[in-house]
Design an enzyme around this catalytic site. Structure first.
Site, PDB file in Angstrom:
ATOM      1  N   CYS A 262       0.793  -1.054  -0.158  1.00 29.60           N
ATOM      2  CA  CYS A 262       0.133   0.073   0.103  1.00 29.60           C
ATOM      3  C   CYS A 262       0.958   1.269   0.100  1.00 29.60           C
ATOM      4  O   CYS A 262       0.321   2.358  -0.075  1.00 29.60           O
ATOM      5  CB  CYS A 262      -0.828   0.216   1.368  1.00 29.60           C
ATOM      6  SG  CYS A 262      -1.884  -1.772   1.421  1.00 29.60           S
TER       7      CYS A 262
ATOM      8  N   CYS B  60     -12.957   0.293   8.439  1.00 34.11           N
ATOM      9  CA  CYS B  60     -12.096  -0.205   7.471  1.00 34.11           C
ATOM     10  C   CYS B  60     -12.256   0.661   6.353  1.00 34.11           C
ATOM     11  O   CYS B  60     -13.287   1.307   5.847  1.00 34.11           O
ATOM     12  CB  CYS B  60     -12.668  -1.622   6.909  1.00 34.11           C
ATOM     13  SG  CYS B  60     -12.826  -2.917   8.042  1.00 34.11           S
ATOM     14  N   SER B  61     -11.072   0.731   5.617  1.00 32.75           N
ATOM     15  CA  SER B  61     -10.841   1.607   4.260  1.00 32.75           C
ATOM     16  C   SER B  61     -11.606   0.484   3.220  1.00 32.75           C
ATOM     17  O   SER B  61     -11.628  -0.710   3.394  1.00 32.75           O
ATOM     18  CB  SER B  61      -9.577   1.811   3.937  1.00 32.75           C
ATOM     19  OG  SER B  61      -8.988   0.639   3.997  1.00 32.75           O
TER      20      SER B  61
ATOM     21  N   ILE C 130     -12.409  -1.164  -0.598  1.00 25.27           N
ATOM     22  CA  ILE C 130     -11.764  -1.473  -2.024  1.00 25.27           C
ATOM     23  C   ILE C 130     -12.218  -0.496  -3.154  1.00 25.27           C
ATOM     24  O   ILE C 130     -13.195  -0.044  -3.296  1.00 25.27           O
ATOM     25  CB  ILE C 130     -12.150  -3.039  -2.071  1.00 25.27           C
ATOM     26  CG1 ILE C 130     -11.567  -3.916  -0.912  1.00 25.27           C
ATOM     27  CG2 ILE C 130     -11.690  -3.518  -3.560  1.00 25.27           C
ATOM     28  CD1 ILE C 130     -12.065  -5.224  -0.972  1.00 25.27           C
TER      29      ILE C 130
ATOM     30  N   LYS D   9     -10.254   6.150   4.716  1.00 27.01           N
ATOM     31  CA  LYS D   9     -11.705   5.735   5.066  1.00 27.01           C
ATOM     32  C   LYS D   9     -12.711   6.263   4.211  1.00 27.01           C
ATOM     33  O   LYS D   9     -13.549   5.655   3.733  1.00 27.01           O
ATOM     34  CB  LYS D   9     -11.763   5.880   6.576  1.00 27.01           C
ATOM     35  CG  LYS D   9     -13.133   5.698   6.948  1.00 27.01           C
ATOM     36  CD  LYS D   9     -13.312   4.126   7.123  1.00 27.01           C
ATOM     37  CE  LYS D   9     -14.910   3.658   7.008  1.00 27.01           C
ATOM     38  NZ  LYS D   9     -15.426   3.593   5.656  1.00 27.01           N
TER      39      LYS D   9
ATOM     40  N   HIS E 149      -9.109   3.896  -0.953  1.00 25.17           N
ATOM     41  CA  HIS E 149      -7.836   3.356  -0.903  1.00 25.17           C
ATOM     42  C   HIS E 149      -7.403   2.265  -1.931  1.00 25.17           C
ATOM     43  O   HIS E 149      -7.449   1.073  -1.794  1.00 25.17           O
ATOM     44  CB  HIS E 149      -7.836   2.712   0.581  1.00 25.17           C
ATOM     45  CG  HIS E 149      -6.446   2.278   0.884  1.00 25.17           C
ATOM     46  ND1 HIS E 149      -5.183   2.657   0.286  1.00 25.17           N
ATOM     47  CD2 HIS E 149      -5.963   1.262   1.614  1.00 25.17           C
ATOM     48  CE1 HIS E 149      -4.060   1.898   0.794  1.00 25.17           C
ATOM     49  NE2 HIS E 149      -4.548   0.966   1.654  1.00 25.17           N
TER      50      HIS E 149
HETATM   51  N1  COA Z   1     -16.825   1.338   4.432  1.00 26.31           N
HETATM   52  C1  COA Z   1     -17.948   1.755   4.506  1.00 26.31           C
HETATM   53  N2  COA Z   1     -19.066   1.042   3.578  1.00 26.31           N
HETATM   54  C2  COA Z   1     -18.195   0.025   2.765  1.00 26.31           C
HETATM   55  C3  COA Z   1     -17.090  -0.335   2.983  1.00 26.31           C
HETATM   56  C4  COA Z   1     -16.109   0.307   3.990  1.00 26.31           C
HETATM   57  N3  COA Z   1     -14.580  -0.012   3.946  1.00 26.31           N
HETATM   58  N4  COA Z   1     -16.580  -1.536   2.468  1.00 26.31           N
HETATM   59  C5  COA Z   1     -17.882  -1.728   1.729  1.00 26.31           C
HETATM   60  N5  COA Z   1     -18.848  -0.868   1.829  1.00 26.31           N
HETATM   61  C6  COA Z   1     -20.154  -0.653   1.689  1.00 26.31           C
HETATM   62  C7  COA Z   1     -20.494  -0.678   0.197  1.00 26.31           C
HETATM   63  O1  COA Z   1     -20.567   0.458  -0.592  1.00 26.31           O
HETATM   64  C8  COA Z   1     -21.699  -1.737  -0.099  1.00 26.31           C
HETATM   65  O2  COA Z   1     -22.754  -0.616   0.219  1.00 26.31           O
HETATM   66  P1  COA Z   1     -24.043  -0.626  -0.639  1.00 26.31           P
HETATM   67  O3  COA Z   1     -24.820  -1.964  -0.152  1.00 26.31           O
HETATM   68  O4  COA Z   1     -24.890   0.589   0.094  1.00 26.31           O
HETATM   69  O5  COA Z   1     -23.823  -0.622  -2.126  1.00 26.31           O
HETATM   70  C9  COA Z   1     -21.866  -2.644   1.108  1.00 26.31           C
HETATM   71  O6  COA Z   1     -20.892  -2.138   2.223  1.00 26.31           O
HETATM   72  C10 COA Z   1     -21.333  -3.730   0.808  1.00 26.31           C
HETATM   73  O7  COA Z   1     -20.234  -3.730  -0.130  1.00 26.31           O
HETATM   74  P2  COA Z   1     -19.304  -4.989  -0.353  1.00 26.31           P
HETATM   75  O8  COA Z   1     -18.367  -4.754  -1.553  1.00 26.31           O
HETATM   76  O9  COA Z   1     -20.078  -6.182  -0.524  1.00 26.31           O
HETATM   77  O10 COA Z   1     -18.386  -5.188   1.036  1.00 26.31           O
HETATM   78  P3  COA Z   1     -17.604  -6.365   1.435  1.00 26.31           P
HETATM   79  O11 COA Z   1     -18.321  -7.044   2.519  1.00 26.31           O
HETATM   80  O12 COA Z   1     -17.239  -7.224   0.044  1.00 26.31           O
HETATM   81  O13 COA Z   1     -16.267  -5.812   1.828  1.00 26.31           O
HETATM   82  C11 COA Z   1     -14.688  -5.180   3.515  1.00 26.31           C
HETATM   83  C12 COA Z   1     -16.047  -5.072   3.131  1.00 26.31           C
HETATM   84  C13 COA Z   1     -14.489  -4.488   4.824  1.00 26.31           C
HETATM   85  C14 COA Z   1     -14.446  -6.619   3.848  1.00 26.31           C
HETATM   86  C15 COA Z   1     -13.894  -4.620   2.506  1.00 26.31           C
HETATM   87  O14 COA Z   1     -14.110  -3.242   2.305  1.00 26.31           O
HETATM   88  C16 COA Z   1     -12.277  -4.535   3.000  1.00 26.31           C
HETATM   89  O15 COA Z   1     -11.916  -5.612   2.698  1.00 26.31           O
HETATM   90  N6  COA Z   1     -11.601  -3.655   3.113  1.00 26.31           N
HETATM   91  C17 COA Z   1     -10.254  -3.343   3.680  1.00 26.31           C
HETATM   92  C18 COA Z   1      -9.403  -3.250   2.486  1.00 26.31           C
HETATM   93  C19 COA Z   1      -8.050  -3.650   2.831  1.00 26.31           C
HETATM   94  O16 COA Z   1      -7.647  -4.329   3.516  1.00 26.31           O
HETATM   95  N7  COA Z   1      -6.928  -2.639   2.174  1.00 26.31           N
HETATM   96  C20 COA Z   1      -5.480  -2.864   2.453  1.00 26.31           C
HETATM   97  C21 COA Z   1      -5.223  -2.113   3.915  1.00 26.31           C
HETATM   98  S1  COA Z   1      -3.881  -2.531   4.415  1.00 26.31           S
END
Ligand code: COA
Length: 388
Positions: free
Chosen positions: A87, A210-211, A213, A332, A336
Site C-alpha cells: 500500500c 475499514c478503508s 476496496i 476511510k 484506498h
Molecule cells: N466502509 C464503508 N462502507 C463499505 C466499506 C467500507 N470499508 N466496504 C464496503 N462498504 C459498503 C459498500 O459500499 C456496500 O454498500 P451498499 O450496499 O450501500 O452498496 C456494502 O458496504 C457492501 O459492500 P461489499 O463490497 O459487498 O463489502 P464487502 O463485505 O465485500 O467488503 C470489507 C467489506 C470491509 C471486507 C472490504 O471493504 C475490505 O476488505 N476492506 C479492507 C481493504 C484492505 O484491507 N485494504 C488494505 C489495507 S492494508
C-alpha cells in the site's frame, strides 16, 4: 542531501470508487493528462516515469506496468519503472521520482499511482492484499489485513486504555471531511453510533473502521528548482523524503501497539526538512483501518504513545483543530486504491498548500506531512511538503 530542491508542479487525479466504466489504463491516462495540463508542460518535456501499483496482476490481470503506462500516456521510449511496496507503492514512486531529480539526472519526472481493485470479488482482493503480509507466518495461516490491524487495536486498547469510541471518532471525522472532496468514494457522514453498530469484520474492528476496496489513480509531476521556477509562480516544495522498514510479520515486532517504521521515517524526515513537529500545519496519514490513524499521529510525534485516541476524541485532529489530520477524508472516506494512495496524499497536500482545497481547506497551511504505510507497517514513507 545536495541543495538541488525538488518541487511539485502538476497534479491530477481520477474520482475514487467502483469505476465500472474505466479500465486500469484509462485510470492512469486520465490522471496523467490532468497532471500534465496542470503543470503546463508538453509530454515530450517528461524525462522519466515511476508508477506505484501494488498488485495489478492479481487485481486486473496486467503486469509490465512501467512500459504500459508510458505507452498509453504517449511517452513511449522514456525510462519507465513500476515501483512496489504494497500500500506504500505510491509513496515509494514519489520518493523514486524525487531522488531522480535530486540526483541531478533529470529536470522533469512523473510519479503516478494506479490500482483497479473492484474487478475481482472481495475474497480475491483480500488474497491479493495479503501478499503484503508475511506469506509463511500470516497469509498461509489464514489471517487477513483487517485481522492484523484488529490485533494492533486490541493491544493498543489493553496497553493504553484506548476505547473503541476513540477509534470510531477517526471514522466519523474522516467521513465528515470526505463529503467536501469531489474525488472521494464515500461522500456521506456517519455518526458515532453508526460506526460502533456497523457489521463486525475482525473484532473489535467493524465495517466503518475499514478503508474500502477502490479503483483510482493519481499523478504528480516533479521538477528541479530551475524548471519549477520557470514554469510556476508558486511551486510546492518537497523538503523531505524518508523511507523506513520493519519486519513483515507482526510477531517479529518489538511492540504491536506502535509502528517503529513510522517513528524512524518521521525522525529522518524532520531532520532532512530542518523542522520540528510543531511547525507542521496538517497531515495526510495512512488510516487503512481507523486504529492506524491513531498509531500514525503517535508515531509521527504529535502526542505521546498511547494518547492518539484522546487527541482524536478532543477534536484536535478535525480540519479546524490544532493539528488537522486527513482533511481529504483519508483512506476511510476518500477510498484506498492501494498503489495510488501515496500519490493521492501528495495531490491533497498540494491542493491544501496552494489554498485550493475548497470547503476542506486548512487555514494558513504552509507545511504539510504525508505518511504512507505498506502492509501492517513493514514499509513507511514520509514526505514533507511546503509553500516556501
Ligand atoms: N466502509 C464503508 N462502507 C463499505 C466499506 C467500507 N470499508 N466496504 C464496503 N462498504 C459498503 C459498500 O459500499 C456496500 O454498500 P451498499 O450496499 O450501500 O452498496 C456494502 O458496504 C457492501 O459492500 P461489499 O463490497 O459487498 O463489502 P464487502 O463485505 O465485500 O467488503 C470489507 C467489506 C470491509 C471486507 C472490504 O471493504 C475490505 O476488505 N476492506 C479492507 C481493504 C484492505 O484491507 N485494504 C488494505 C489495507 S492494508
Amino acid at each position: 542531501m545536495n541543495e538541488n530542491r525538488v518541487a511539485i508542479i502538476g497534479i491530477g487525479m481520477t474520482k475514487f470508487g467502483e469505476l465500472w466504466d474505466y479500465s486500469y489504463r484509462d485510470l492512469i491516462t486520465e490522471a496523467g493528462i490532468k497532471a500534465i495540463t496542470d503543470a503546463g508542460i508538453e509530454g515530450e518535456d517528461i524525462q522519466e516515469l515511476y508508477v506505484g501499483s501494488m498488485s495489478p496482476g492479481l487485481f486486473a490481470g496486467q503486469e509490465h506496468i512501467g512500459a504500459l503506462v508510458a505507452d498509453y500516456s504517449g511517452l513511449s521510449g522514456i525510462p519507465a519503472t513500476r515501483v512496489e511496496a504494497a500500500c506504500a507503492s505510491g509513496g515509494l514512486a514519489l520518493r523514486q521520482a524525487f531522488l531522480s531529480i535530486k540526483s541531478g539526472r533529470n529536470d522533469i519526472v512523473v510519479a503516478g499511482g494506479v490500482e483497479k481493485m473492484t474487478d475481482v470479488p472481495t475474497g480475491a482482493a483480500m488474497m491479493a492484499l495479503m501478499g503484503a503480509g508475511d506469506e509463511q507466518w500470516e497469509a498461509f495461516q489464514g489471517i487477513t489485513f483487517p485481522a492484523l490491524y484488529a490485533l494492533m487495536a486490541r493491544r493498543h486498547m489493553k496497553e493504553y486504555g484506548t476505547t473503541l469510541e476513540q477509534i470510531s471518532e477517526v471514522s466519523v471525522k474522516n467521513h465528515y471531511n470526505a463529503q467536501f472532496n469531489e474525488y472521494a468514494q464515500f461522500r456521506f457522514e456517519v455518526s458515532l453510533e453508526e460506526v460502533m453498530d456497523s457489521p463486525p469484520v475482525a473484532e473489535p474492528l467493524r465495517l466503518l473502521h475499514c478503508s474500502p476496496i477502490t479503483d483510482g489513480s493519481a499523478v504528480v509531476i516533479l521538477a528541479s528548482e530551475k524548471k519549477a521556477r520557470e514554469l510556476k509562480d508558486e511551486p510546492i516544495w518537497i523538503s523531505a523524503s524518508a523511507l523506513a522498514t520493519d519486519s513483515l510479520a507482526l510477531h517479529d515486532r518489538k511492540s504491536l501497539s506502535r509502528m517503529d517504521s513510522v517513528i524512524l521515517a518521521a525522525k529522518k524526515a524532520y531532520k532532512q526538512a530542518g523542522i520540528e513537529v510543531k511547525d507542521i500545519d496538517f497531515l495526510e496519514v495512512h488510516d487503512c483501518f481507523s486504529i492506524a490513524e491513531i498509531l500514525a499521529i503517535e508515531g509521527l510525534g504529535f502526542c505521546k504513545l498511547g494518547e492518539g485516541g484522546i487527541l482524536t476524541e478532543e477534536g484536535q485532529t478535525k480540519i479546524d483543530g490544532d493539528i488537522p489530520v486527513n482533511p481529504s477524508g483519508g483512506l476511510k472516506g476518500k477510498g484506498h486504491p492501494v498503489g495510488t494512495t501515496g500519490i493521492s496524499q501528495a495531490v491533497e497536500a498540494t491542493l491544501q498548500l496552494r489554498g485550493e482545497a475548497g470547503k476542506r481547506q486548512v487555514k494558513d497551511a504552509e507545511i504539510g506531512l504525508i505518511q504512507n504505510v505498506g502492509g501492517s507497517g513493514a514499509t513507511c514513507v514520509v514526505h514533507i511538503l511546503s509553500r516556501g
